[in-house]
Design an enzyme around this catalytic site. Sequence first.
Site, PDB file in Angstrom:
ATOM      1  CG  PHE A 288      -1.646  -1.332   1.215  1.00 42.58           C
ATOM      2  CD1 PHE A 288      -2.583  -1.629   0.417  1.00 42.58           C
ATOM      3  CD2 PHE A 288      -1.358  -2.088   2.570  1.00 42.58           C
ATOM      4  CE1 PHE A 288      -3.283  -3.016   0.599  1.00 42.58           C
ATOM      5  CE2 PHE A 288      -2.087  -3.580   2.623  1.00 42.58           C
ATOM      6  CZ  PHE A 288      -2.981  -3.809   1.636  1.00 42.58           C
ATOM      7  CB  ILE A 513       1.682  -5.260  -3.528  1.00 45.95           C
ATOM      8  CG1 ILE A 513       0.875  -4.333  -4.115  1.00 45.95           C
ATOM      9  CG2 ILE A 513       3.073  -4.870  -3.698  1.00 45.95           C
ATOM     10  CD1 ILE A 513       0.827  -3.000  -3.710  1.00 45.95           C
ATOM     11  N   GLY A 514      -0.369  -8.098  -3.981  1.00 47.21           N
ATOM     12  CA  GLY A 514      -1.816  -8.675  -3.742  1.00 47.21           C
ATOM     13  C   GLY A 514      -2.883  -8.099  -4.573  1.00 47.21           C
ATOM     14  CB  THR A 515      -2.764  -5.255  -7.253  1.00 42.45           C
ATOM     15  OG1 THR A 515      -1.681  -5.783  -7.549  1.00 42.45           O
ATOM     16  CG2 THR A 515      -2.718  -4.276  -6.119  1.00 42.45           C
ATOM     17  CB  ILE A 675     -12.962  -3.640 -16.169  1.00 40.69           C
ATOM     18  CG1 ILE A 675     -13.179  -2.264 -15.591  1.00 40.69           C
ATOM     19  CG2 ILE A 675     -12.536  -4.661 -14.756  1.00 40.69           C
ATOM     20  CD1 ILE A 675     -12.495  -1.342 -14.768  1.00 40.69           C
ATOM     21  N   GLY A 750      -6.359   0.408  -8.103  1.00 41.63           N
ATOM     22  CA  GLY A 750      -5.745   0.446  -6.864  1.00 41.63           C
ATOM     23  C   GLY A 750      -6.075   1.533  -5.964  1.00 41.63           C
ATOM     24  CD  GLU A 751      -2.918   4.499  -5.768  1.00 43.95           C
ATOM     25  OE1 GLU A 751      -2.011   4.189  -4.883  1.00 43.95           O
ATOM     26  OE2 GLU A 751      -2.870   3.576  -6.687  1.00 43.95           O
TER      27      GLU A 751
END
Length: 787
Positions: A288, A513-515, A675, A750-751
């Site tokens: 994050f 990172i888990g995304t 997407i 992500g953000e």
Amino acid sequence: MNDRSPLSAPRHPSPTDDPLADLHTTDLSDLAIEADQQPRADVGTGTVQIGTGLSRIDALAKVTGRARYAAEHPADDLLYGWVVNTAAARGRITSIDASRALALTGVVDVLTHENRPKMRSLDLFYKDMTAPAGSPFKPLHDDEVHYSGQPVALVVARSLELARHAARLVQVRVETQPHETSMLAHRDRSHEPKSLKAGYSPPPKPRGAADAHWEDASIRVDTESYAGVEHHNPMEMHASTVIVGKDGHLTVYDKTQGSQNSRWVISRVFGLPARKVTVRNPFVGGAFGSGLRPQYQLLLATMAALHLKQSVRVMLTRQQMFTFGHRPETWQRVRLASDGEGRLTSVIHEALAETSRKEDYVEVVVNWSGQLYHCENVRLDYRLVALDQYSPIDMRAPGAAHGVHALEVAMDELSYAAGLDPLELRLRNYADRDSAQDLPFSTKALRECYAQGAERFGWSRRPRQPRSRREGDEWVGWGMATGTWDAMQMFARARAVLHANGQLVVESAATDIGTGTYTVMTQIAAAALGLPMEQVTFRLGDSTLPVAPIEGGSSHVTTVGSAVEGACEKIQRELWKRARHHVDGFAKVKFEDVEFSNGHLNARTGGLSVPLEQLVRLKGEDQIEAKYLLLPNLLKQKKYVRAVHSAVFCEVRVDEELGTVRVTRVVSAVAAGRIINPVTARSQVIGGVVWGISQALLEETLSDHALGRFMNHNLGEYHVAVNADVGEIDVLFVEEDDRIVSRLGAKGVGEIGIVGVAAAISNAIFHATGRRLRSTPMTPDKVMRRD
């Protein structure tokens, strides 16, 4: 046809070879690492397309424990380091007595600024790829103490438990000096920031006469808000395992969002050739933003390994996770004015944020207020206050999470002052162009976000007045807010190799990172060549792979994903050329008239089809390789403002007697381009919403400024949202396709999930109770009724 023998065009794919056949003779230790780095999809996915919702291909490795994180990679004769931190906020070290620790059998050494190995001193060597202007922190560099929690020694022992015990025996004496850790107490000495930082844009110059129009307005609001320090608390704590090879080569497993960024710092600080250092991060347990800059455990583990010529692991504790950067403390003032119809006539947004005395950490906090709505009179200001703290670092949606919050709460207040529904006010001030730069948006489907989100939420049934609905002991309120974030693209390389057995391997030094990077990149490659997911391997998390940016700013899909598609397109074209020259019927088939599916190259008409494996073998080769360099088309992109947008609708239930707030329902409507994978994208937005709830109601760092330190440095007292805090979350994606931002048409998600959530909750609390809370977190003591 040329003079070579033509091939027939079979109509059905042939069986593929065993995808792991080349690994069967590999040493087991190497196989474990190789398997960690290369998650594969389950067999039976079939041909996939962009936009198909697919489960994560790395899930099995994670839930079965086969996925290894930075502190889990084995090494022979591994030593363990334990960090000694000082409590002093500012001063100089007068002595370090490590004799009691060194007397313990099994303690190998205690490194301090007095006996550490030789390291470079110039700031330039310590600057990573995301460093702001100023002088980076250098662990164990000298006797100066810059902040409470600073690492001042490293105990190295033959077991983790022994290192931890010995660290308690190290006595550090500091001659303290006066310190300043309260931003609000030192607002009078703020300064203009130095703007050198990737992704940062200073506030644009004022336009119009914002102050005069605000003073003259009959409808106006003047708001102040405060957001305290927030700390990163990913599940995996920061750790580095430095393995020393027989030839002196360092293989480093680091918790980082960019393996090449960590390698860059190691090689420069210690004067090592980049070829002598390999950094790997095949799995990262959340970051994050905390892994954008290399954290101090990386340099400590490396210096110990070089000093002792032995492998060393250093892992931070949960408490030590509070001893490096954080989301900065921020104060904001927003003033808005409108005419009688609710159209903005003035926007003034000022912000103060903390930084360290060493660096000018900067964020885009106020700029959103000049971009999100149409107004001719805008003045924005952003200043810093230097404190005796570690430099703040990026945290999910840096700047926007606070800046948009302040704006959206002020917009809600203005809607009541103007007698308009909060959604109607935003629609009346909708910006089709960015007024600050006088540029169009590459794409902007925010109107559709408003419409579809409101419909899904049932916004039309919202009572106009606060305190209109009560159920039992709770007041029910509905609030909404707008979200926005940059749609960024950086540069990257990708390499793709299609093997004669139908297996496709694609590589780039990206990070997951888990995304869902593993899954989405595999999906992009599989869709490009019409292969099942199980025949595609995407390799990431290794600094020796083709260059990739750090995973930050919601840019990995637009950047690395575009590079992956570019490499696969090169293979597509090579296969098509081979078909034209060697396969009956394809001689006049144009590239635009072929498609790739089920492991075949097919003509769109005529029924022609040929297996990809046959095309690979045509020239006596066993593979086709392609490399692609993705460079943003800056000449094209600079003509547009590129942004992601969202509309967040929220329901809360407030018990004024207890001060409790329950977020029972959230609808987040997001326009983020095309997407690629709705499943992983939805998970990202849900995660952002959960963090927005946490930001709004729970996360609070308590500081004792007399001591100059954070006091609640653990998850028992620093509260984050858990399952009981989270109600129904509904995510919908509005159709959008942005070929300005990326060749894929995608933006990033992500953000955007966190932006606007805290504001929507704040606005819903006002609608429920009539009490306006602007600062975060909105804890029970602030919510509780006061008679």
